[in-house]
Design a protein around this motif. Structure first.
Motif, mmCIF file in Angstrom:
data_model
loop_
_atom_site.group_PDB
_atom_site.id
_atom_site.type_symbol
_atom_site.label_atom_id
_atom_site.label_comp_id
_atom_site.label_asym_id
_atom_site.label_seq_id
_atom_site.Cartn_x
_atom_site.Cartn_y
_atom_site.Cartn_z
ATOM 1 N N MET A 62 36.288 34.018 34.449
ATOM 2 C CA MET A 62 36.696 34.748 35.619
ATOM 3 C C MET A 62 35.348 35.630 36.441
ATOM 4 S SD MET A 62 40.280 36.323 35.887
ATOM 5 C CE MET A 62 40.214 37.403 34.474
ATOM 6 N N GLU A 63 34.957 36.293 35.424
ATOM 7 C CA GLU A 63 33.549 37.075 35.935
ATOM 8 C C GLU A 63 32.632 36.502 36.380
ATOM 9 O OE1 GLU A 63 31.692 39.255 32.733
ATOM 10 O OE2 GLU A 63 30.712 40.545 34.023
ATOM 11 N N ASP A 66 33.671 34.921 40.131
ATOM 12 C CA ASP A 66 33.812 36.383 40.426
ATOM 13 C C ASP A 66 35.038 36.387 41.388
ATOM 14 O OD1 ASP A 66 33.120 38.207 42.201
ATOM 15 O OD2 ASP A 66 31.793 37.363 43.761
ATOM 16 N N ILE A 67 36.372 35.785 40.439
ATOM 17 C CA ILE A 67 37.848 35.803 41.118
ATOM 18 C C ILE A 67 38.064 36.941 39.375
ATOM 19 C CG2 ILE A 67 37.394 33.649 42.038
ATOM 20 C CD1 ILE A 67 38.741 32.441 38.912
ATOM 21 N N ALA A 68 40.115 36.873 40.376
ATOM 22 C CA ALA A 68 40.459 38.359 39.659
ATOM 23 C C ALA A 68 41.993 36.869 39.472
ATOM 24 C CB ALA A 68 40.787 39.173 39.704
#
Lengths: 91, 433
Positions: A62-63, A66-68
């Motif tokens: 995810m890092e 660049d998503i959550a």
């Protein structure tokens, strides 16, 4: 990137990218995984990852992307294709 | 602690390990001690060095890279393949200090022959020296989480605990007896030796690994020590680090090392055919009733005299003192005064050296690093030099100075003091003393 995930019918290039990131983070966290076993129909557990490994892989992926993804969207027993699909939605 | 020599629960040392800036193993450490090789260097100034109020350490002894423990693991001779792969599989994901602890412990494990013959896993304990070991893990984690809380590394909840050291060591070595961390600031190393020895003396285990955890200071911790004036600042530093007890001392220089001693009952060592490298003859720990960074002669004297009394030896039997000696002007002066009270100032007094002059101050690990160094010196028959000591604060004490010395008798007293009034001393004995 160290290589791409194997293609499966119905995946688009964004999903391929997510799979590639998952593959690389998996090999980073659990280097003893046989890269040939990383196929979309397998789960991270199938590859020998324990629950902490799995959380670490998903967090790193995810890092990098660049998503959550909300925690409740993850379910136990998701295969890599399903995991990639819910991450793909956040791109 | 040791009881009479014939007593089977007397505590002996059967293995040693060290991994740090000063050395990647005990043979290399012996060479560094004998030649007085100092691991301290002046670090590069930080990027914001010109900003008013910014300061940084004058000298540090840091690992050259995060890869040092992994390389030392690969290079460890005689390591059985199952242990090597367990160490790689388990410690690969660990913070650098835990990886260093695993390597130091494996060195000691092999030297003690525990890979060949060992008591049942439930009779082996592990004690890790140190507290507040993970602030660097927290600062690194915070940087990731500030971007998005979802990016906090998933192992954070495990890695931010000091006890991650104990857990990882137990996993790699298959230890199933007692385990814990023991904290006492810079006296942690000695306190852990005391705890391990008591575990054996009480019959709770036959072997106990005492591991000094590498202190890898965070920027905030470093600044904290600089702000208190405990750590020597780069501003106004001389070209070379002054040794502890030299009039040029300006505070401690931080050093990075993990170390391990295998403590074992004499009976267990005998039954396994393991060689006793030294005996742990006595120890004492006392508090000052003081929460500041304000050492006391009284507390230090009580610790030294208590350790000698427990060992059943007199001050005249002690061939040399491995001092706490950090390079703090107040700390050095206080310890020099305490040494005068215990040993006097005669020509036949013990030699005094300070291993921190070569290793830097390893903080949590210091007592274990210095116990390992003391046993190596006992074995090799020398007392290491402190080349940076040119102008001693006390002319009445016998500091080793430039040359390695030969100590009489077979006993060494190793001091460890910590912020908050922790005073400790241990007496180590040559196996034939």
């Amino acid at each position: 990137m160290n290589g791409s995930a194997e293609s499966v019918p119905g995946t688009d290039s964004a999903e391929e990218r997510v799979l590639a990131v998952l593959r690389r983070t998996t090999l980073e966290i659990v280097p003893e995984v046989d890269p040939a076993l990383f196929t979309p129909d397998r789960t991270l557990s199938d590859l020998g990852c324990n629950s902490i490994d799995r959380a670490e892989i998903v967090t790193l992926a995810m890092e990098e992307l660049d998503i959550a993804v909300p925690v409740h969207e993850f379910h136990q027993g998701m295969d890599l294709a399903a995991l990639a699909a819910i991450m793909r939605k956040q791109l | 602690m040791s009881g009479p020599p014939a007593h089977g629960r007397a505590v002996v040392v059967t293995g040693l390990g060290v991994l740090g800036a000063v050395a990647s193993g005990v043979r290399e450490l012996t060479d560094a001690l004998r030649s007085g090789r100092c691991a301290l260097t002046a670090p590069a100034p930080p990027a914001d060095a010109d900003r008013p109020g910014v300061t940084w350490p004058a000298f540090t002894a840091e690992l050259t890279s995060d890869e040092v423990p992994g390389r030392a693991l690969d290079a460890l001779p005689g390591l059985p393949e199952d242990l090597r792969s367990a160490a790689r599989r388990t410690a690969l994901r660990s913070p650098v200090p835990v990886r260093a602890a695993v390597v130091a412990a494996l060195q000691a494990w092999l030297e003690a022959g525990l890979d060949r013959t060992a008591p049942p896993p439930g009779r082996i304990g592990v004690v890790v020296a140190g507290n507040n070991l993970t602030e660097r893990v927290t600062e690194d984690g915070r940087a990731r989480a500030e971007r998005n809380p979802a990016y906090l590394p998933a192992r954070y909840a495990l890695h931010q605990q000091d006890t991650d050291h104990v857990a990882t060591l137990s996993r790699v070595l298959g230890v199933r007896g007692e385990g814990c961390t023991v904290g006492g600031a810079s006296a942690s190393g000695n306190l852990a030796l005391v705890h391990g020895a008591r575990m054996l003396a009480a019959g709770a285990a036959d072997v106990c690994l005492v591991v000094g955890a590498m202190t890898r200071l965070s920027p905030l911790q470093t600044r904290g020590y600089l702000t208190l004036g405990a750590m020597a600042p780069a501003d106004g530093a001389p070209a070379r680090p002054p040794a502890p007890f030299d009039r040029g001392h300006r505070g401690f220089h931080p050093g990075q090392a993990a170390a391990c001693t295998v403590l074992e009952t004499a009976a267990s060592a005998r039954a396994r055919g393991a060689r006793a490298l030294a005996g742990l003859a006595g120890a004492a720990v006392v508090l000052d009733g003081n929460h500041l960074a304000d050492p006391s002669v009284d507390g230090e004297v009580r610790a030294m005299e208590g350790a000698l009394a427990q060992a059943g030896v007199s001050a005249a039997d002690v061939g040399w003192v491995s001092s706490h000696g950090t390079g703090s002007p107040l700390g050095d002066r206080t310890e020099a005064d305490a040494l005068r009270k215990v040993f006097g100032t005669g020509d036949d007094g013990p030699w005094v050296n300070a291993t921190k002059s070569l290793t830097g101050h390893c903080l949590s690990a210091a007592g274990v690093v210095e116990a390992v160094a003391a046993v190596l010196q006992l074995q090799a028959g020398f007392v290491h030099p402190d080349p940076g000591l040119r102008d001693p604060v006390d002319a009445g004490l016998r500091f080793t100075g430039d040359e390695p010395r030969r100590a009489r008798g077979g006993f060494v007293l190793s001091n460890g003091f910590g912020f908050g009034g922790f005073n400790s001393a241990v007496v180590l004995a040559h196996p034939e003393a």
